[in-house]
Motif scaffolding. Structure first.
Motif, PDB file in Angstrom:
ATOM      1  N   ILE B 105      -3.297  -1.116 -11.042  1.00  0.00           N
ATOM      2  CA  ILE B 105      -2.891  -0.920  -9.752  1.00  0.00           C
ATOM      3  C   ILE B 105      -2.232  -2.319  -9.442  1.00  0.00           C
ATOM      4  CG2 ILE B 105      -3.326  -0.056  -7.518  1.00  0.00           C
ATOM      5  CD1 ILE B 105      -4.340   2.028  -9.538  1.00  0.00           C
ATOM      6  N   ALA B 106      -1.020  -2.376  -9.176  1.00  0.00           N
ATOM      7  CA  ALA B 106      -0.178  -3.257  -8.700  1.00  0.00           C
ATOM      8  C   ALA B 106      -0.448  -3.338  -7.042  1.00  0.00           C
ATOM      9  CB  ALA B 106       1.047  -3.507  -9.366  1.00  0.00           C
ATOM     10  N   CYS B 107      -0.805  -4.417  -6.519  1.00  0.00           N
ATOM     11  CA  CYS B 107      -0.842  -4.599  -5.160  1.00  0.00           C
ATOM     12  C   CYS B 107       0.090  -5.696  -4.570  1.00  0.00           C
ATOM     13  CB  CYS B 107      -2.407  -4.672  -4.658  1.00  0.00           C
ATOM     14  SG  CYS B 107      -3.308  -5.343  -5.613  1.00  0.00           S
ATOM     15  N   VAL B 108       0.685  -6.487  -5.386  1.00  0.00           N
ATOM     16  CA  VAL B 108       1.506  -7.297  -4.774  1.00  0.00           C
ATOM     17  C   VAL B 108       2.768  -7.607  -5.510  1.00  0.00           C
ATOM     18  CG1 VAL B 108       1.349  -9.444  -3.473  1.00  0.00           C
ATOM     19  CG2 VAL B 108      -0.476  -8.687  -4.419  1.00  0.00           C
ATOM     20  N   ALA B 109       3.509  -6.241  -5.807  1.00  0.00           N
ATOM     21  CA  ALA B 109       4.859  -6.316  -6.639  1.00  0.00           C
ATOM     22  C   ALA B 109       5.295  -5.200  -5.760  1.00  0.00           C
ATOM     23  CB  ALA B 109       4.518  -5.973  -7.936  1.00  0.00           C
ATOM     24  N   SER B 110       6.692  -5.536  -5.332  1.00  0.00           N
ATOM     25  CA  SER B 110       7.454  -4.478  -4.675  1.00  0.00           C
ATOM     26  C   SER B 110       8.841  -4.509  -5.254  1.00  0.00           C
ATOM     27  CB  SER B 110       7.534  -5.221  -3.506  1.00  0.00           C
ATOM     28  OG  SER B 110       8.251  -6.466  -3.158  1.00  0.00           O
ATOM     29  N   SER B 111       9.214  -5.092  -6.038  1.00  0.00           N
ATOM     30  CA  SER B 111      10.531  -4.823  -6.702  1.00  0.00           C
ATOM     31  C   SER B 111      10.550  -3.495  -7.493  1.00  0.00           C
ATOM     32  CB  SER B 111      10.890  -6.017  -7.599  1.00  0.00           C
ATOM     33  OG  SER B 111      10.541  -7.272  -6.836  1.00  0.00           O
ATOM     34  N   GLU B 112      11.492  -2.724  -7.394  1.00  0.00           N
ATOM     35  CA  GLU B 112      11.666  -1.764  -8.147  1.00  0.00           C
ATOM     36  C   GLU B 112      11.695  -1.918  -9.650  1.00  0.00           C
ATOM     37  OE1 GLU B 112      13.819   1.206  -5.119  1.00  0.00           O
ATOM     38  OE2 GLU B 112      13.586  -0.877  -4.810  1.00  0.00           O
ATOM     39  N   SER B 113      12.420  -3.015  -9.953  1.00  0.00           N
ATOM     40  CA  SER B 113      12.594  -3.249 -11.375  1.00  0.00           C
ATOM     41  C   SER B 113      11.205  -3.369 -12.157  1.00  0.00           C
ATOM     42  CB  SER B 113      13.247  -4.748 -11.359  1.00  0.00           C
ATOM     43  OG  SER B 113      12.410  -5.791 -11.350  1.00  0.00           O
ATOM     44  N   VAL B 114      10.180  -3.664 -11.421  1.00  0.00           N
ATOM     45  CA  VAL B 114       8.766  -3.580 -12.238  1.00  0.00           C
ATOM     46  C   VAL B 114       8.535  -2.230 -12.370  1.00  0.00           C
ATOM     47  CG1 VAL B 114       6.397  -4.013 -11.892  1.00  0.00           C
ATOM     48  CG2 VAL B 114       8.260  -5.589 -10.641  1.00  0.00           C
ATOM     49  N   PHE B 115       9.099  -1.321 -11.773  1.00  0.00           N
ATOM     50  CA  PHE B 115       8.495   0.128 -11.888  1.00  0.00           C
ATOM     51  C   PHE B 115       9.581   0.968 -12.391  1.00  0.00           C
ATOM     52  CE2 PHE B 115       6.133  -1.471  -8.421  1.00  0.00           C
ATOM     53  CZ  PHE B 115       4.803  -1.064  -8.748  1.00  0.00           C
ATOM     54  N   ALA B 298      -7.160  -4.373  -0.851  1.00  0.00           N
ATOM     55  CA  ALA B 298      -8.181  -3.588  -0.579  1.00  0.00           C
ATOM     56  C   ALA B 298      -7.822  -2.025  -1.028  1.00  0.00           C
ATOM     57  CB  ALA B 298      -8.711  -3.752   0.859  1.00  0.00           C
ATOM     58  N   ALA B 299      -6.865  -1.743  -0.374  1.00  0.00           N
ATOM     59  CA  ALA B 299      -6.398  -0.322  -0.596  1.00  0.00           C
ATOM     60  C   ALA B 299      -6.282   0.228  -2.063  1.00  0.00           C
ATOM     61  CB  ALA B 299      -5.109   0.035   0.061  1.00  0.00           C
ATOM     62  N   ALA B 300      -5.834  -0.680  -3.052  1.00  0.00           N
ATOM     63  CA  ALA B 300      -5.772  -0.390  -4.269  1.00  0.00           C
ATOM     64  C   ALA B 300      -7.268  -0.034  -4.875  1.00  0.00           C
ATOM     65  CB  ALA B 300      -5.501  -1.810  -5.246  1.00  0.00           C
ATOM     66  N   GLY B 301      -8.256  -0.636  -4.317  1.00  0.00           N
ATOM     67  CA  GLY B 301      -9.589  -0.174  -4.732  1.00  0.00           C
ATOM     68  C   GLY B 301      -9.870   1.453  -4.145  1.00  0.00           C
ATOM     69  N   GLU B 302      -9.343   1.732  -3.094  1.00  0.00           N
ATOM     70  CA  GLU B 302      -9.377   2.964  -2.559  1.00  0.00           C
ATOM     71  C   GLU B 302      -8.597   4.109  -3.423  1.00  0.00           C
ATOM     72  OE1 GLU B 302     -11.566   3.878  -0.508  1.00  0.00           O
ATOM     73  OE2 GLU B 302     -11.990   1.700   0.445  1.00  0.00           O
ATOM     74  N   VAL B 303      -7.720   3.696  -4.001  1.00  0.00           N
ATOM     75  CA  VAL B 303      -7.114   4.341  -4.814  1.00  0.00           C
ATOM     76  C   VAL B 303      -7.993   4.882  -6.109  1.00  0.00           C
ATOM     77  CG1 VAL B 303      -5.039   4.514  -6.682  1.00  0.00           C
ATOM     78  CG2 VAL B 303      -4.720   3.590  -4.098  1.00  0.00           C
TER      79      VAL B 303
END
Ligand SMILES: Nc1ncnc2c1ncn2[C@@H]1O[C@H](COP(=O)(O)OP(=O)(O)OP(=O)(O)O)[C@@H](O)[C@H]1O
Ligand SMILES: Nc1ncnc2c1ncn2[C@@H]1O[C@H](COP(=O)(O)OP(=O)(O)OP(=O)(O)O)[C@@H](O)[C@H]1O
Ligand SMILES: [Mg+2]
Ligand SMILES: [Mg+2]
Lengths: 252, 376, 312, 287, 238
Positions: B105-115, B298-303
């Motif tokens: 779970i990536a919580c601090v990556a927002s560039s589409e190139s990562v995904f 924190a939300a990553a944990g909820e996932v």
């Protein structure tokens, strides 16, 4: 006589504004032993440096065996038979005496393999009498031994012309006698020798011909006996007292 | 497999250049784990399982991040990975996770190139950057209709660079003139040259991207050199309290986008049922305000909590599929992953510093202040 | 060290690394691969830094360029192993050309020049976005294989590079080239005076110090699947490799690789056990090593022998 | 036209800061033959001391100058005496490794205590306008301090017995001992001065830049470049090198964009290395 | 005779494992010029280094003016009044002739006296006055030697030790320096001199010691030694 083995034609060298060598011309014949003298700072070491390519001449031609070698690099000079010793001795300090000389025979002397080079190195150590110290690190040698190491190293390179820059400085009289014998033996092998030395005893006993540098200019070139009587040479170099002593020795 | 605990591994930058960000992740995850375990653990089928978080410091060095991910998987046998801060390092860790088929779970990556590498085990809680650019241009044009020209100065690094390029494209699409657009390399110590050039173009909007320390320096030098504009945006400066603390009064008027703000009022499942509950808990723990990094982590944990609950087991493949099918509401907002694993596009907050405090300008449903022009 | 003991120890060392897959998990394998990789980097550095005595800090530049050339080739559909070969050759050529220029510098100035090369490479790669992707970095096509296979594969690749660098080291050490380089180390002027073409020799050493770094870099890029300028051209890496070689014993044959192994393993231990203080602890270890073993780990042997009265 | 003047002003002000940053590093390298990897961390440490004094006690940074100077000198002096002196005559790579190890420790301690959060002294002194050229007051002050300190150091090195002794030790340690100079003490003093200059650079920087441990490497790198451009071991060299580098970066940034500014600095350095390895003013021995 | 200024008894010293001096005994009286001669590597320089504190003696005593200075640091020996002009001159590059001379007076605080001594050095070696602003290492070899001797004088020593006075100097320069030394001695300076050229050494000195293998082989009045056939055979073989 044959063509000279080494000939300088109007060689000059300047450092910034300083004229270290000005229009120097002379030639060395094969097998000759020639002395080069002159006051401190006259340009003697500079001359050697220019011939071996450690410094690039500012102008003039340097002919070795009929070819202009003025633009050679030091390693090329070494390989073609122009060897020299350093006024301030320059060994490979952490290597043994044998390895030091092996470097000479391997790279300068054209030995085919490390083994050959080592054999040749042993030979020249034997020749200069350093064989017993062959396995000592060069850094531990006393000054006299280091100078002999320099000699052995240049010998291992099969030189045609050997330029000795104050190899006898710092030796006492009896050690000098040993060194003189050695240099004579080298000359007897047919190597042309240029000796730079302030010890007139050495210079006079080895060379029949002298060159005198003063302020970068060649002020005299001729038979030793004439040169040491030359007023200009006495004025610039020998000093009256020493000249008197020399004269006395000649008469006495 | 150890049936007693759920192990989550996290390579973190606790020292080195990204230490601050790493520490934020660290603190929130610890809060979350504590809270989960206090409640007996996560519901997996009919039993509750405790959660164990295993962290290693990768010293902000990418190579080591990958290595530690491998250690977490092999030595510590973690079942999930939390990716570290930043798009670049996320890529590296995700590569390892993908190979071992460990959901990451990536919580601090927002560039589409990562995904965009068709990884099947990488999921991100942030929405794509794209959502930050067009909306912002539209919003500013609406508030300041006389905005005609803009200047963009971006840090040459994955996220800041993509934001700089994204905004320029969006602005041109909306009819603005981009009078200056340059990138500055990582390690730049001085922005005077760029700012002087920007000043010469006299733009209506100045948009700078970079890490907190770059932005602080840039803002200060703007002040020093008298470079200003009615709108000054620094991405993602004001999202971090370090930015406002470091700048003091100078921060006033600076705008930015963010992925989340604690002024929002979402509610949903998880250990913190509402944004307010999370805010209170965080405040109690640290004394400060949470920013989007805290929220997203924190939300990553909820996932994970949600996925294991729905699966009822820790079966690798099933859990992965469950995560892919996530569709939940949380204090952080809705989470639902698109085909590439990124959280879906939603309206992201636009924020502004006013009186050294963060205000939300948009979207309208959570806004708590009106936009002001940059003070002269 | 007697040649046989030396070769024996090297073989044992390589065998220890090579047999890890028999009993250890992937993480240990990865650490072993890291040991091999850094061992190869340090052994490469040894050609210029150890034999020749030129304090080179270019390692990261060669590594990074290797990674980029390899990655770009692979992205253009060139098979992986061929890409590594291309990267190696390209970087070797680059190093030879560069060496011709910066090896005119000596001592400190060479050190600075070589460190600047790393920064320059990073800046150029980073600003040439159209080719290199700039700050975004580059994705390298992932290899489709199970983690175990993959791990084993890259362990053997790195080991192969290490072994190759050691073999070349041994050959160089026994050849004219090695002898000449040691002469240059001791006294460059005197070396020229005995007829060593110092420029050519230094360029050879500098190029040798680049080739294995380039291969390692290219292989590394294929392994991680993603590279970016900051991680590929790290001054820290350059300094670390130098430190490893010195810790092991610069100028010796096996020392640099040994130093790399020690360093990587120590780092591993500290990282795993002291989250907050790992860097400081490693710093303390380095300081102590410099104080008490300035000649590197290999000098420990000589010391022990002296202490035990000469029995070897 | 105005933008050119502004660019020159930017370059000069930045350059003075660079000079201030590099002078101690250059001195230590030139005299002790030690590449001090600690230099960047020393600067930051000076900056942190200044920041915390200001933050907690409201002490003006300028007032901290003498305090930081004394503290950092002591730190440098002691460090040289107990650690670096043990290997000071070893090859440069050994001392480099040692200072690298020491830096790992100092860096770790600083990040642990102070965290990597960028701190800034929010004095914000404003700017003065000279025609169309804007001169930020804190940078002007920094420039003045940098120049003053550099000149002070120069005066000490040129005019005083200690200065002569430092040069003497650099040139020939044994001969210096024969002059009655206690070389280990001179080494310690030199290292102390190096640390002191780093510390006061930190004070100046704290007024201008955000202070964080993240940038130690960057500043160390700058110190390298300045040394080469100006000439190793020379105080005037550091000054000239700093100013030139500042101007080059400033103009390159203006003409080719900020992405090329740093590249231009490195290119300048490489060109100088190859054409004038002694730097712009480092002709003779090191003053 | 008066009390000796310097006296060594049974001094042994060396470098690490290598022992060079094997029990040195010698004395120097105030006002004398004493010469040390001997073959290469005999240990003459090592002896001077031991006296000036660059090297620690392993055993034996070194007394200067009654006080034991053996094993003290060089600055202590210098404070006591021993100046050492080392082999090879070793001037400081990058410093002017004047700065080099001033460094000789590094430990002194008496400004006006220093100025007077500087004046005296310039009188002794007028060429140095001309060249005082020049980088010392750009001087010619002989001038450098003068500068080195001058630097020794600047500490106003009670004993001036000079190693290898004539090494690499032209005959004329040797003559000139010799005259300068005699002038210095006439002014009351005690001098201990190492010299390879035995003839010059005997010419300049009152007494001389012959050093062999780290021991004193002979000592005596220079003029007498010069006439001694065994000495001339070993050291003056012309
Ligand atoms: N690299 C250099 N740069 C500048 N000047 C130099 C250089 N090398 C030599 N010189 C100067 O050139 C002149 C000649 O020096 P050189 O060493 O040739 O003298 P020399 O005749 O060998 O003297 P000595 O008998 O003292 O060895 C001197 O004035 C010296 O200072
Ligand atoms: N730094 C050193 N390390 C090891 N051995 C040394 C060192 N310096 C000198 N020696 C050795 O000590 C011995 C005596 O040297 P010393 O320099 O005292 O001789 P010397 O009488 O001055 O000879 P010279 O006439 O050559 O100057 C020599 O064998 C030399 O090799
Ligand atoms: Mg000469
Ligand atoms: Mg001697």
């Amino acid at each position: 006589m044959n063509d000279p083995i080494l000939r300088l034609e109007g060689v000059s060298k300047t450092f910034g504004g300083l004229n270290a060598l000005t229009d120097v011309s002379f030639s060395l014949n094969e097998g000759e032993v020639v002395g080069l003298i002159g006051p401190n700072g006259a340009g003697k070491t500079t001359l050697v440096n220019v011939v071996t390519g450690n410094l690039r001449r500012s102008s003039g031609r340097i002919m070795f065996e009929g070819e202009d070698v003025g633009t050679q690099k030091p390693y090329q000079a070494a390989r073609c038979g122009l060897a020299r010793t350093f006024q301030i001795v320059q060994p490979f300090p952490q290597m043994t005496v044998l390895e030091n000389v092996t470097a000479g025979s391997l790279f300068g002397g054209g030995a085919g393999s490390l083994g050959d080079a080592r054999d040749k190195a042993r030979e020249s150590l034997e020749f200069v009498g350093l064989a017993p110290l062959a396995d000592r690190p060069a850094a531990n040698l006393a000054l006299a031994a280091r100078k002999r190491l320099e000699l052995a190293k240049s010998l291992a390179m099969n030189p045609k012309v050997l330029m000795l820059d104050e190899v006898n400085a710092g030796l006492n009289s009896s050690e000098i006698d040993g060194a003189l014998d050695l240099i004579r033996k080298i000359a007897d092998r047919g190597v042309t020798v240029l000796i730079i030395e302030h010890l007139m005893k050495v210079v006079l006993s080895l060379s029949k011909r002298l060159l005198v540098l003063h302020h970068g200019q060649l002020i005299a070139d001729g038979p030793s006996a004439e040169i040491v009587a030359d007023e200009r040479v006495i004025e610039a170099y020998l000093g009256q007292k020493f000249a008197a002593r020399l004269k006395e020795m000649h008469h006495g | 497999q150890d049936a007693e605990t759920i192990k989550i591994g996290a390579p973190l930058a606790l020292t080195g250049g990204l230490a601050d960000e790493g520490k934020k992740q660290d603190i929130v995850w610890k809060m979350w784990v504590e809270k989960v375990n206090d409640a007996g653990g996560l519901q997996v089928g009919d039993k509750k399982m405790k959660v164990e978080l295993i962290e290693y410091d990768y010293q902000s060095e990418g190579q080591r991040a990958g290595q530690l991910a491998e250690k977490l998987i092999n030595d510590d046998k973690v079942q999930f990975l939390f990716a570290p801060f930043g798009s670049g390092h996320t890529k590296i860790v995700a590569g390892v996770g993908e190979r071992y088929q460990i959901p990451t779970i990536a919580c601090v990556a927002s560039s589409e190139s990562v995904f965009d590498q068709s990884f099947k085990h990488l999921f991100g809680t942030l929405s794509p950057n794209g959502g930050m650019t067009t909306a912002m241009v539209k919003f500013f044009k609406e508030k300041f209709p006389e905005t005609k020209t803009m200047a963009v100065l971006g840090r040459d690094d994955v996220f800041p660079k993509s934001m700089a390029e994204g905004i320029a494209k969006a602005a041109e699409a909306e009819g603005l003139t981009v009078a200056y657009k340059e990138l500055y390399p990582v390690g730049t110590m001085d922005h005077a040259a760029a700012l002087s050039s920007i000043k010469a173009t006299n733009p209506d909007w100045i948009y700078v991207t970079g890490y907190t320390q770059d932005l602080i320096l840039a803002r200060k030098q703007m002040q020093d050199l008298g470079v200003t504009a009615p709108i000054v945006t620094m991405v993602t400066g004001p999202s971090y309290k370090e930015f406002t603390e470091g700048l003091g009064k100078l921060a006033d008027g600076v705008t930015s986008s963010s992925w989340w703000h604690h002024a929002t009022s979402y509610e949903g499942q998880g250990v913190w049922p509402t944004t307010a509950a999370f805010y209170e808990a965080f405040k109690a723990k640290t004394g400060g305000d949470p920013d989007y990094v805290h929220g997203s982590c924190a939300a990553a944990g909820e996932v994970i909590a949600d996925a294991v609950k729905r699966t009822g087991s820790l079966d690798k493949a099933k859990v992965r599929d469950a995560i892919a099918a996530t569709d939940i509401q949380t204090f952080y907002g809705p989470i639902k992953f698109g085909p590439n694993g990124m959280n879906l596009v939603r309206e992201l907050p636009i924020i502004q510093v006013q009186d050294e405090d963060i205000k939300v300008l948009a979207p309208a449903n959570i806004k708590n202040a009106d936009m002001i022009a940059m003070p002269k | 060290m007697k040649p046989l003991t030396l070769y024996g120890s090297i073989l044992v060392g390589l065998a220890v690394l090579a047999t890890t897959p028999l009993y250890a998990d992937n993480y240990v394998l990865r650490t072993a691969a890291m040991v091999a990789m850094y061992g190869a980097l340090a052994t490469s550095w040894n050609f210029i830094g150890g034999f020749t005595g030129y304090p080179s800090f270019s390692t990261a530049a060669f590594f990074g360029l290797g990674a980029y050339v390899g990655a770009l080739c692979q992205r253009h559909g060139i098979p992986m192993v061929v890409s590594w070969g291309i990267a190696t050759v390209a970087v070797a050529v680059f190093a030879a050309l560069l060496g011709g220029i910066i090896l005119r510098l000596r001592g400190h100035y060479f050190a600075i020049g070589s460190i600047a090369v790393v920064e320059l490479c990073r800046l150029i790669v980073s600003s040439w976005s159209s080719l290199t992707g700039g700050g975004d970095g580059l994705n390298v096509p992932l290899i489709h294989a199970s983690p175990e296979e993959l791990m084993r594969f890259f362990l053997y690749v790195m080991l192969g590079i290490l072994a190759a660098s050691l073999v070349v080291t041994i050959i160089v050490d026994r050849s004219r080239l090695g002898f000449g380089l040691r002469c240059i180390h001791q006294n460059e002027d005197a070396a020229a005076m005995v007829g060593i073409n110092t420029t050519a020799y230094k360029i050879a050493a500098y190029t040798l110090s680049a080739v294995f770094c380039a291969t390692a870099g290219a292989a590394y890029a294929s392994w991680t699947g993603y590279i970016d300028p900051t991680d590929s051209f790290q001054i820290v890496m350059t300094v670390k490799v130098t430190v490893m070689a010195i810790l092991g014993g610069a100028g010796t044959i096996a020392g640099p690789a040994l130093g790399a192994a020690a360093f990587v393993l120590l780092e591993e231990v500290f990282w795993a056990n002291f989250i907050d203080w790992n860097r400081a602890i490693l710093g303390v270890v380095i300081v102590l090593l410099i104080f008490f073993l300035p000649g590197g780990l290999l000098s420990l042997r000589t010391r022990l022998r002296r202490a035990t009265g000469g029995a070897a | 036209m105005a933008i050119y003047f502004q660019t020159i002003a930017n370059g000069l002000m930045l350059g003075a800061l660079y000079a201030c940053l590099a002078v101690g590093f250059s001195l230590v390298w030139g005299v002790l033959n030690v590449i001090n990897m600690l230099h960047g961390s020393f600067i930051i440490l000076g900056g942190y001391i200044t920041y915390f004094a200001w933050h907690f006690y409201g002490i003006h940074p300028v007032a901290m100058l003498p305090v930081v100077a004394v503290l950092m000198f002591t730190l440098g002096f002691v460090l040289q005496r107990v650690a670096i002196n043990r290997v000071v005559s070893a090859p440069v790579l050994t001392t480099l490794t040692l200072t690298f190890g020491l830096d790992m420790i100092l860096y770790n301690v600083m990040t642990y205590w102070f965290t990597a959060t960028p701190r800034r002294i929010t004095l914000d002194l404003g700017a003065v306008n000279l025609g169309s050229v804007v001169l930020p007051v804190d940078r002007l002050l920094g420039t003045a301090l940098a120049l003053l300190l550099t000149f002070l150091l120069y005066a000490v090195m040129r005019g005083s017995n200690i200065g002569r002794a430092i040069v003497a030790v650099r040139m020939d340690r044994t001969a210096a001992e024969l002059m009655g100079i206690r070389t280990d003490r001179i080494y310690a003093i030199t290292f102390g001065i190096g640390a002191l200059m780093a510390g006061v650079a930190g004070v100046v920087f704290a007024m201008v830049f955000p202070i964080t441990t993240n940038v130690t490497g960057t500043w160390l790198g700058k110190a390298f470049v300045v040394c080469v451009v100006g000439g190793l071991g020379s105080v005037p060299g550091a000054l000239v090198g700093g100013l030139v580098l500042g101007l080059v970066e400033s103009f390159a940034g203006f003409w080719f964009g900020p992405q090329q500014a740093m590249t231009a600095g490195f290119v300048l350095m490489l060109i100088l290395l190859l054409t004038r390895p002694t730097g712009l003013v480092g002709v003779k021995g090191y003053e | 005779m008066a009390e000796p200024l310097l006296s060594l008894e049974g001094v042994t010293a060396g470098y690490g494992q290598i022992q060079v001096l094997w029990g040195m005994d010698l004395v120097v009286y105030p006002g004398e010029v004493v010469a040390l001669v001997g073959s290469n590597g005999a240990g003459k320089s090592t002896l001077l280094r031991t006296i000036s504190g660059l090297l620690r003696p392993n055993s034996g005593s070194i007394r200067f003016d009654g006080a034991n200075i053996g094993g003290e640091r060089p600055d202590i020996a210098l404070k006591a009044g021993i100046a050492h002009v080392p082999e090879g001159r070793r001037l400081f590059r990058g410093l002017t002739v004047r700065d080099n001379l001033m460094l000789g007076a590094y430990l002194r605080a008496d400004k006006s006296e220093i100025a007077r001594d500087l004046e005296w050095v310039f009188e002794l070696f007028p060429i140095l006055r001309e060249r005082q602003r020049q980088d010392a290492t750009t001087l010619s070899g002989g001038e450098q030697q003068m500068c080195a001797v001058g630097r020794g004088i600047m500490s106003r020593p009670r004993l001036l030790m000079i190693d290898e006075l004539s090494l690499g100097l032209s005959p004329r320069m040797v003559e000139h320096l010799g005259e300068a030394l005699i002038a210095l001695n006439k002014a009351g300076q005690t001098i201990l001199l190492v010299e390879q050229d035995v003839m010059t050494a005997f010419d300049l000195s009152h007494r001389a010691y012959i050093i062999e293998n780290g021991r004193v082989a002979r000592g005596g009045i220079s003029a007498e030694l010069a006439k001694d056939p065994t000495v001339s055979e070993a050291y003056l073989s012309i």
